[in-house]
Design an enzyme around this catalytic site. Structure first.
Site, PDB file in Angstrom:
ATOM      1  N   ASN A   1       1.178  -1.035   0.026  1.00  0.00           N
ATOM      2  CA  ASN A   1      -0.060  -0.224   0.131  1.00  0.00           C
ATOM      3  C   ASN A   1       0.954   1.224   0.000  1.00  0.00           C
ATOM      4  OD1 ASN A   1      -1.902   2.180   0.370  1.00  0.00           O
ATOM      5  ND2 ASN A   1      -2.408   1.396   2.841  1.00  0.00           N
ATOM      6  N   TRP A   2       1.022   1.770  -1.120  1.00  0.00           N
ATOM      7  CA  TRP A   2       2.017   3.135  -1.419  1.00  0.00           C
ATOM      8  C   TRP A   2       1.387   4.333  -0.674  1.00  0.00           C
ATOM      9  CZ3 TRP A   2       4.533   3.120  -6.920  1.00  0.00           C
ATOM     10  CH2 TRP A   2       5.192   1.919  -7.054  1.00  0.00           C
ATOM     11  N   LYS A   3       0.023   4.324  -0.367  1.00  0.00           N
ATOM     12  CA  LYS A   3      -0.679   5.472   0.515  1.00  0.00           C
ATOM     13  C   LYS A   3      -0.349   6.793  -0.446  1.00  0.00           C
ATOM     14  CE  LYS A   3      -0.068   3.357   4.748  1.00  0.00           C
ATOM     15  NZ  LYS A   3       0.028   3.306   6.340  1.00  0.00           N
TER      16      LYS A   3
ATOM     17  N   SER B   1       3.513  -2.058  10.481  1.00  0.00           N
ATOM     18  CA  SER B   1       5.047  -2.194  10.640  1.00  0.00           C
ATOM     19  C   SER B   1       5.835  -3.758  10.155  1.00  0.00           C
ATOM     20  CB  SER B   1       5.393  -2.031  12.250  1.00  0.00           C
ATOM     21  OG  SER B   1       4.942  -0.574  12.564  1.00  0.00           O
TER      22      SER B   1
ATOM     23  N   GLU C   1      -6.676   4.636   8.167  1.00  0.00           N
ATOM     24  CA  GLU C   1      -6.369   6.015   7.714  1.00  0.00           C
ATOM     25  C   GLU C   1      -7.689   6.523   7.178  1.00  0.00           C
ATOM     26  OE1 GLU C   1      -2.543   5.418   5.743  1.00  0.00           O
ATOM     27  OE2 GLU C   1      -1.850   4.886   7.802  1.00  0.00           O
TER      28      GLU C   1
ATOM     29  N   HIS D   1      -9.382   1.105   5.350  1.00  0.00           N
ATOM     30  CA  HIS D   1      -8.194   1.366   6.145  1.00  0.00           C
ATOM     31  C   HIS D   1      -8.196   2.250   7.062  1.00  0.00           C
ATOM     32  CE1 HIS D   1      -3.995   2.472   6.766  1.00  0.00           C
ATOM     33  NE2 HIS D   1      -3.664   1.487   6.001  1.00  0.00           N
TER      34      HIS D   1
ATOM     35  N   GLY E   1       2.809  -1.219   4.319  1.00  0.00           N
ATOM     36  CA  GLY E   1       2.952   0.224   4.027  1.00  0.00           C
ATOM     37  C   GLY E   1       4.266   0.768   3.810  1.00  0.00           C
ATOM     38  N   GLY E   2       4.928   1.402   4.616  1.00  0.00           N
ATOM     39  CA  GLY E   2       6.284   1.836   4.451  1.00  0.00           C
ATOM     40  C   GLY E   2       7.070   1.002   3.423  1.00  0.00           C
TER      41      GLY E   2
ATOM     42  N   GLY F   1       2.650   2.199  11.017  1.00  0.00           N
ATOM     43  CA  GLY F   1       3.830   3.080  10.937  1.00  0.00           C
ATOM     44  C   GLY F   1       4.410   3.410  12.315  1.00  0.00           C
TER      45      GLY F   1
ATOM     46  N   GLU G   1      -5.221  -5.101  11.036  1.00  0.00           N
ATOM     47  CA  GLU G   1      -4.315  -3.971  11.191  1.00  0.00           C
ATOM     48  C   GLU G   1      -4.392  -3.145  12.402  1.00  0.00           C
ATOM     49  OE1 GLU G   1      -2.314  -2.887   6.942  1.00  0.00           O
ATOM     50  OE2 GLU G   1      -3.970  -1.724   7.341  1.00  0.00           O
TER      51      GLU G   1
END
Ligand code: PGA
Length: 250
Positions: free
Chosen positions: A10-12, A212, A100, A98, A233-234, A174, A168
């Site tokens: 997930n590149w957000k 994470s 976010e 998600h 994610g990251g 994150g 999640e």
């Protein structure tokens, strides 16, 4: 670990066109892996990425997805994208609910359910995310929160469809904090029980863990009971990291 764990990146809100070579390097890794690999770039990159992957001599195994969609097909909804638009741009999956979106955009479970119906309508395979906040965990509410999110975010129309549920924990996203093995397994079991009862074992959804995930914990997380894949994610932004996570599935 399942035969073909799903490794989803997930590149957000990260990535410009000059980042496309990263995705092509991920495609190369995916070709040599037994994992199913999916990338969820920002919508602005979906079409270009789809074209770049399709232009390769052999068809790419990498699937593309959107990070959210509107419940309607079209209309006066400034800034929104329909599931059909994502499909048209090259997606065949979509992340819904998600944290976010749930927390940053006050998205209720009922809205996630409506978007899930939209995804099915457009032929997109949904990944529906659930997870508790740290306060909720500390107050002993984790099971209640996850059960409610499952009940209210997953429409009955999912019966017989292919879909995924990602656990999640909000406090793991994150932050570098990863739940204990028991906490992950406990959540996976709860999700699987819910799905078996609600959908009468007619579906075999992937249950994913996210929060994470890094190259050095991916293999361990994939070894835990009930973890069929990872939502990253990251660590999905750079091929150097993401390809090591893909390799952890082998
Ligand atoms: P993270 O994000 O891997 O950067 O923690 C996961 C997610 O939000 O899906």
């Amino acid at each position: 670990m399942p035969k073909h764990p799903l490794i989803a990146g997930n590149w957000k809100m990260h990535g410009l066109r000059d980042g496309l070579p990263e995705a092509l390097a991920m495609d190369t890794a995916a070709r040599n892996s037994r994992a199913s690999v999916a990338i969820f770039p920002p919508s602005t990159l979906l079409f270009a990425l789809s074209e770049a992957l399709n232009a390769r001599p052999e068809p790419s195994p990498v699937r593309l997805g959107g990070q959210d969609c509107h419940k309607d097909t079209q209309g006066a909804f400034t800034g929104d994208l329909s599931a059909e638009m994502l499909k048209d741009a090259g997606a065949d999956m979509v992340i819904l609910g998600h944290s976010e979106r749930r927390h940053g955009h006050k998205e209720a479970c009922e809205s996630v359910a409506a978007k899930t119906l939209a995804a099915l309508r457009a032929g997109l395979e949904p990944i529906i995310c659930i997870g508790e906040t740290l306060d909720q965990r500390q107050e002993g509410l984790t099971h209640a929160v996850l059960s409610k999110q499952l009940r209210d975010s997953l429409p009955l129309a999912l019966e017989g469809q292919t879909f995924h549920v990602a656990y999640e924990p909000v406090w793991a996203i994150g932050t570098g904090h990863v739940p204990t093995d028991d906490q992950v397994i406990d959540a996976m079991l709860l999700i699987q029980k819910h799905l078996a009862q609600r959908f009468h074992n007619q579906v075999v959804p992937h249950t994913l863990y996210g929060g994470s995930v890094k190259p050095d914990n991916a293999r361990h997380l994939l070894s835990l009971d009930g973890v069929d894949g990872l939502l990253v994610g990251g660590a999905s932004l750079k091929a150097e990291d993401f390809n090591r996570i893909i390799a952890a599935a082998d």
